[in-house]
Design a protein around this motif. Structure first.
Motif, PDB file in Angstrom:
ATOM      1  N   GLN A  69      18.247  -7.418  -7.317  1.00 39.88           N
ATOM      2  CA  GLN A  69      18.162  -8.217  -6.095  1.00 39.88           C
ATOM      3  C   GLN A  69      17.726  -7.353  -4.918  1.00 39.88           C
ATOM      4  N   GLN A  70      18.242  -6.140  -4.833  1.00 43.36           N
ATOM      5  CA  GLN A  70      17.837  -5.234  -3.760  1.00 43.36           C
ATOM      6  C   GLN A  70      16.347  -4.898  -3.880  1.00 43.36           C
ATOM      7  N   GLN A  71      15.906  -4.639  -5.111  1.00 41.74           N
ATOM      8  CA  GLN A  71      14.494  -4.331  -5.321  1.00 41.74           C
ATOM      9  C   GLN A  71      13.625  -5.524  -4.933  1.00 41.74           C
ATOM     10  N   ALA A  72      14.057  -6.717  -5.281  1.00 42.63           N
ATOM     11  CA  ALA A  72      13.302  -7.917  -4.947  1.00 42.63           C
ATOM     12  C   ALA A  72      13.215  -8.083  -3.434  1.00 42.63           C
ATOM     13  N   LYS A  73      14.309  -7.825  -2.745  1.00 44.76           N
ATOM     14  CA  LYS A  73      14.303  -7.933  -1.281  1.00 44.76           C
ATOM     15  C   LYS A  73      13.359  -6.910  -0.674  1.00 44.76           C
ATOM     16  N   GLN A  74      13.376  -5.681  -1.210  1.00 43.17           N
ATOM     17  CA  GLN A  74      12.497  -4.641  -0.697  1.00 43.17           C
ATOM     18  C   GLN A  74      11.031  -5.009  -0.916  1.00 43.17           C
ATOM     19  N   LYS A  75      10.714  -5.509  -2.113  1.00 48.22           N
ATOM     20  CA  LYS A  75       9.330  -5.899  -2.404  1.00 48.22           C
ATOM     21  C   LYS A  75       8.899  -7.064  -1.532  1.00 48.22           C
ATOM     22  N   ALA A  76       9.805  -8.010  -1.311  1.00 52.89           N
ATOM     23  CA  ALA A  76       9.479  -9.149  -0.452  1.00 52.89           C
ATOM     24  C   ALA A  76       9.213  -8.671   0.975  1.00 52.89           C
ATOM     25  N   GLN A  77      10.038  -7.748   1.454  1.00 52.18           N
ATOM     26  CA  GLN A  77       9.846  -7.209   2.801  1.00 52.18           C
ATOM     27  C   GLN A  77       8.519  -6.463   2.887  1.00 52.18           C
ATOM     28  N   GLU A  78       8.204  -5.669   1.881  1.00 53.38           N
ATOM     29  CA  GLU A  78       6.929  -4.944   1.866  1.00 53.38           C
ATOM     30  C   GLU A  78       5.759  -5.926   1.878  1.00 53.38           C
ATOM     31  N   GLY A  79       5.895  -6.993   1.104  1.00 54.85           N
ATOM     32  CA  GLY A  79       4.845  -8.011   1.068  1.00 54.85           C
ATOM     33  C   GLY A  79       4.666  -8.677   2.411  1.00 54.85           C
ATOM     34  N   ARG A  80       5.772  -8.982   3.080  1.00 51.51           N
ATOM     35  CA  ARG A  80       5.684  -9.588   4.416  1.00 51.51           C
ATOM     36  C   ARG A  80       5.012  -8.629   5.393  1.00 51.51           C
ATOM     37  N   GLU A  81       5.368  -7.338   5.307  1.00 49.00           N
ATOM     38  CA  GLU A  81       4.769  -6.350   6.201  1.00 49.00           C
ATOM     39  C   GLU A  81       3.271  -6.222   5.938  1.00 49.00           C
ATOM     40  N   GLN A  82       2.895  -6.218   4.669  1.00 46.93           N
ATOM     41  CA  GLN A  82       1.472  -6.141   4.333  1.00 46.93           C
ATOM     42  C   GLN A  82       0.736  -7.371   4.852  1.00 46.93           C
ATOM     43  N   ALA A  83       1.334  -8.530   4.669  1.00 48.05           N
ATOM     44  CA  ALA A  83       0.714  -9.767   5.131  1.00 48.05           C
ATOM     45  C   ALA A  83       0.566  -9.740   6.646  1.00 48.05           C
ATOM     46  N   GLN A  84       1.566  -9.228   7.328  1.00 50.21           N
ATOM     47  CA  GLN A  84       1.514  -9.160   8.786  1.00 50.21           C
ATOM     48  C   GLN A  84       0.387  -8.230   9.228  1.00 50.21           C
ATOM     49  N   ARG A  85       0.257  -7.092   8.553  1.00 46.69           N
ATOM     50  CA  ARG A  85      -0.831  -6.164   8.883  1.00 46.69           C
ATOM     51  C   ARG A  85      -2.184  -6.816   8.612  1.00 46.69           C
ATOM     52  N   GLY A  86      -2.275  -7.565   7.522  1.00 47.96           N
ATOM     53  CA  GLY A  86      -3.522  -8.240   7.186  1.00 47.96           C
ATOM     54  C   GLY A  86      -3.886  -9.294   8.205  1.00 47.96           C
ATOM     55  N   ARG A  87      -2.908 -10.026   8.695  1.00 47.51           N
ATOM     56  CA  ARG A  87      -3.168 -11.065   9.697  1.00 47.51           C
ATOM     57  C   ARG A  87      -3.596 -10.456  11.018  1.00 47.51           C
ATOM     58  N   GLN A  88      -3.049  -9.301  11.353  1.00 51.87           N
ATOM     59  CA  GLN A  88      -3.415  -8.658  12.606  1.00 51.87           C
ATOM     60  C   GLN A  88      -4.864  -8.207  12.580  1.00 51.87           C
ATOM     61  N   GLY A  89      -5.348  -7.840  11.419  1.00 51.18           N
ATOM     62  CA  GLY A  89      -6.707  -7.327  11.302  1.00 51.18           C
ATOM     63  C   GLY A  89      -7.757  -8.405  11.144  1.00 51.18           C
ATOM     64  N   GLN A  90      -7.365  -9.625  10.847  1.00 51.81           N
ATOM     65  CA  GLN A  90      -8.329 -10.686  10.591  1.00 51.81           C
ATOM     66  C   GLN A  90      -7.898 -11.950  11.314  1.00 51.81           C
ATOM     67  N   GLY A  91      -8.879 -12.745  11.723  1.00 51.79           N
ATOM     68  CA  GLY A  91      -8.567 -14.036  12.318  1.00 51.79           C
ATOM     69  C   GLY A  91      -8.503 -15.080  11.223  1.00 51.79           C
ATOM     70  N   GLN A  92      -7.353 -15.262  10.629  1.00 52.62           N
ATOM     71  CA  GLN A  92      -7.223 -16.183   9.513  1.00 52.62           C
ATOM     72  C   GLN A  92      -6.827 -17.554  10.031  1.00 52.62           C
ATOM     73  N   GLY A  93      -7.308 -18.572   9.337  1.00 52.85           N
ATOM     74  CA  GLY A  93      -7.008 -19.938   9.718  1.00 52.85           C
ATOM     75  C   GLY A  93      -5.671 -20.396   9.178  1.00 52.85           C
ATOM     76  N   PRO A  94      -5.214 -21.568   9.629  1.00 48.61           N
ATOM     77  CA  PRO A  94      -3.912 -22.075   9.175  1.00 48.61           C
ATOM     78  C   PRO A  94      -3.884 -22.396   7.688  1.00 48.61           C
TER      79      PRO A  94
END
Length: 67
Positions: free
Chosen positions: A15-40
């Protein structure tokens, strides 16, 4: 340490590993959104994919023990 304790410890680790991976995924997604103008639509697809992956991970981690 009993077998039940071992399963519980392993489950907690997963469960801890899953939470860490989910957090990493959210951080990656956030970085990706900052770099691109993505639509809804793209955000919605990403959210659905993230939810699906999280459900699959949780199903895998949920103990299915006969007690």
């Amino acid at each position: 340490m009993g077998m039940k304790d071992q399963f519980q410890d392993k489950s907690e680790q997963w469960q801890q590993q899953a939470k860490q991976k989910a957090q990493e995924g959210r951080e990656q997604a956030q970085r990706g959104r900052q770099g691109q103008g993505q639509g809804p639509d793209r955000d919605r697809m990403h959210d659905e994919e993230a939810e699906r992956l999280q459900r699959e991970e949780q199903e895998r981690l949920d103990p299915d023990y006969d007690m």
